[in-house]
Design a protein around this motif. Structure first.
Motif, mmCIF file in Angstrom:
data_model
loop_
_atom_site.group_PDB
_atom_site.id
_atom_site.type_symbol
_atom_site.label_atom_id
_atom_site.label_comp_id
_atom_site.label_asym_id
_atom_site.label_seq_id
_atom_site.Cartn_x
_atom_site.Cartn_y
_atom_site.Cartn_z
ATOM 1 N N ASP A 20 0.788 -1.484 -0.100
ATOM 2 C CA ASP A 20 -0.016 0.025 -0.117
ATOM 3 C C ASP A 20 0.738 1.218 -0.043
ATOM 4 O OD1 ASP A 20 -1.835 1.993 0.336
ATOM 5 O OD2 ASP A 20 -2.495 0.916 2.327
ATOM 6 N N GLY A 21 0.586 2.119 -0.837
ATOM 7 C CA GLY A 21 1.681 3.387 -1.231
ATOM 8 C C GLY A 21 1.005 4.668 -0.723
ATOM 9 N N HIS A 22 -0.049 4.454 -0.228
ATOM 10 C CA HIS A 22 -0.931 5.706 0.133
ATOM 11 C C HIS A 22 -0.838 5.913 1.635
ATOM 12 C CE1 HIS A 22 -4.216 8.885 -0.290
ATOM 13 N NE2 HIS A 22 -4.754 8.273 1.062
ATOM 14 N N ASP A 23 -0.296 6.994 2.233
ATOM 15 C CA ASP A 23 0.264 7.365 3.439
ATOM 16 C C ASP A 23 -0.482 8.648 3.936
ATOM 17 O OD1 ASP A 23 2.048 9.102 2.088
ATOM 18 O OD2 ASP A 23 3.502 8.208 3.364
ATOM 19 N N ARG A 24 -1.373 9.445 3.313
ATOM 20 C CA ARG A 24 -1.595 10.314 3.717
ATOM 21 C C ARG A 24 -2.467 10.377 5.279
ATOM 22 N NH1 ARG A 24 -5.032 14.406 0.045
ATOM 23 N NH2 ARG A 24 -3.052 14.404 -0.718
ATOM 24 N N GLY A 25 -3.266 9.464 5.497
ATOM 25 C CA GLY A 25 -3.951 8.862 6.665
ATOM 26 C C GLY A 25 -3.088 8.718 7.559
ATOM 27 N N ALA A 26 -1.963 8.020 7.230
ATOM 28 C CA ALA A 26 -1.190 7.664 8.619
ATOM 29 C C ALA A 26 -0.376 9.044 8.995
ATOM 30 C CB ALA A 26 -0.004 6.663 7.806
ATOM 31 N N HIS A 27 -0.112 9.868 8.116
ATOM 32 C CA HIS A 27 0.511 11.126 8.328
ATOM 33 C C HIS A 27 -0.550 11.925 9.246
ATOM 34 C CE1 HIS A 27 4.490 11.020 6.376
ATOM 35 N NE2 HIS A 27 4.032 10.296 5.528
ATOM 36 N N VAL A 28 -1.455 11.988 8.791
ATOM 37 C CA VAL A 28 -2.637 12.843 9.761
ATOM 38 C C VAL A 28 -2.544 12.156 11.083
ATOM 39 C CG1 VAL A 28 -5.270 13.159 9.658
ATOM 40 C CG2 VAL A 28 -3.952 13.560 7.557
ATOM 41 N N ILE A 29 -2.973 10.883 11.120
ATOM 42 C CA ILE A 29 -2.970 10.372 12.492
ATOM 43 C C ILE A 29 -1.919 10.527 13.208
ATOM 44 C CG2 ILE A 29 -2.367 7.960 11.987
ATOM 45 C CD1 ILE A 29 -5.549 9.055 14.013
ATOM 46 N N LEU A 45 6.731 3.883 4.328
ATOM 47 C CA LEU A 45 6.154 2.899 3.602
ATOM 48 C C LEU A 45 6.729 1.444 3.317
ATOM 49 C CD1 LEU A 45 4.997 5.404 0.652
ATOM 50 C CD2 LEU A 45 3.553 4.321 2.542
ATOM 51 N N HIS A 46 5.743 0.566 2.918
ATOM 52 C CA HIS A 46 6.297 -0.815 2.245
ATOM 53 C C HIS A 46 6.823 -1.685 3.362
ATOM 54 C CE1 HIS A 46 4.879 0.743 -1.440
ATOM 55 N NE2 HIS A 46 5.833 1.789 -1.277
ATOM 56 N N LYS A 47 6.345 -1.770 4.722
ATOM 57 C CA LYS A 47 7.030 -2.527 5.598
ATOM 58 C C LYS A 47 6.501 -3.887 5.801
ATOM 59 C CE LYS A 47 9.693 0.804 6.641
ATOM 60 N NZ LYS A 47 11.132 0.876 6.152
ATOM 61 N N SER A 48 7.273 -4.926 6.012
ATOM 62 C CA SER A 48 6.880 -6.149 6.131
ATOM 63 C C SER A 48 6.170 -6.179 7.583
ATOM 64 C CB SER A 48 7.980 -7.270 5.889
ATOM 65 O OG SER A 48 8.740 -7.086 7.305
ATOM 66 N N PRO A 49 5.391 -7.323 7.955
ATOM 67 C CA PRO A 49 4.843 -7.506 9.353
ATOM 68 C C PRO A 49 6.025 -7.899 10.155
ATOM 69 C CG PRO A 49 3.317 -8.756 7.642
ATOM 70 C CD PRO A 49 4.578 -8.034 6.624
ATOM 71 N N ASP A 50 7.137 -8.530 9.679
ATOM 72 C CA ASP A 50 8.221 -8.906 10.706
ATOM 73 C C ASP A 50 8.762 -7.192 10.842
ATOM 74 O OD1 ASP A 50 7.716 -11.527 10.516
ATOM 75 O OD2 ASP A 50 9.281 -11.962 9.039
ATOM 76 N N GLU A 51 9.234 -6.431 10.004
ATOM 77 C CA GLU A 51 9.778 -5.263 10.334
ATOM 78 C C GLU A 51 8.721 -4.481 11.146
ATOM 79 O OE1 GLU A 51 12.249 -3.910 6.376
ATOM 80 O OE2 GLU A 51 9.969 -3.988 6.089
#
Length: 139
Positions: A20-29, A45-51
Motif C-alpha cells: 500500500d503506497g497511500h500514506d496520507r491517513g498515516a501522516h494525519v493520524i 511505507l512498504h514495511k513487512s509484518p516482521d519489520e
C-alpha cells in the motif's frame, strides 16, 4: 489544565504494511497523536509484518496503529499478531487498524485481538480518546 497532566507519555508506532503506497491517513493520524501528547514513531511505507513487529518490540511501544488500504489486511494483520505473540508483546500492545476494512472482515480481525478498527471519516478525537482509555498500563 494540561492534557498530559499526571499521565505518562503513550508511545505509538504508526505503520504502513505491505505494498500500500497511500500514506496520507498515516501522516494525519501521526500528527494528531503527536498533538495529543503521544510519542509517535512512523514506520514509513512498504514495511513487512516482521519489520513492524521488530520496530514495535525495539521501541517498546504501547500502541501499534496499522494503516492499510490495500485489502491485504486478512493476510498481513495476522502475521503482525503472531509476531507480537512470539515476542510476548501482544498482551502489552494495543493494536488498532485504520483504513478501508470491509464490514464482513471486521469480526475476524477483532476476534484475533485487534482492539478497534477506524474507517474513513473516523473522528480524530474519538480515536485519541480510545487510545488514552485503552493503552496498556506500564509498570
Amino acid at each position: 489544565m494540561s492534557e498530559a497532566q499526571g499521565q505518562r507519555t503513550i508511545r505509538c508506532l504508526i505503520a504502513k504494511v505491505g505494498l500500500d503506497g497511500h500514506d496520507r491517513g498515516a501522516h494525519v493520524i501521526a500528527r494528531a497523536f503527536r498533538d495529543a501528547g503521544f510519542e509517535v514513531i512512523y514506520s514509513g511505507l512498504h514495511k513487512s509484518p516482521d519489520e513492524i513487529v521488530t520496530a514495535a518490540v525495539q521501541e517498546d511501544v504501547d500502541v501499534v496503529g496499522i494503516s492499510i488500504l490495500s485489502g491485504a489486511h486478512n493476510t498481513l494483520v495476522p502475521k503482525i499478531v503472531d509476531g507480537l505473540e512470539e515476542y510476548d508483546a501482544f498482551e502489552d500492545t494495543l493494536l488498532i487498524i485504520g483504513g478501508i476494512i470491509p464490514e464482513d472482515d471486521r469480526p475476524g480481525l477483532l476476534e484475533m485481538g485487534v482492539a478497534e478498527i477506524f474507517g474513513p471519516g473516523a473522528s480524530m478525537d474519538e480515536t485519541i480518546e480510545f487510545v488514552r482509555e485503552n493503552a496498556p498500563e506500564r509498570d
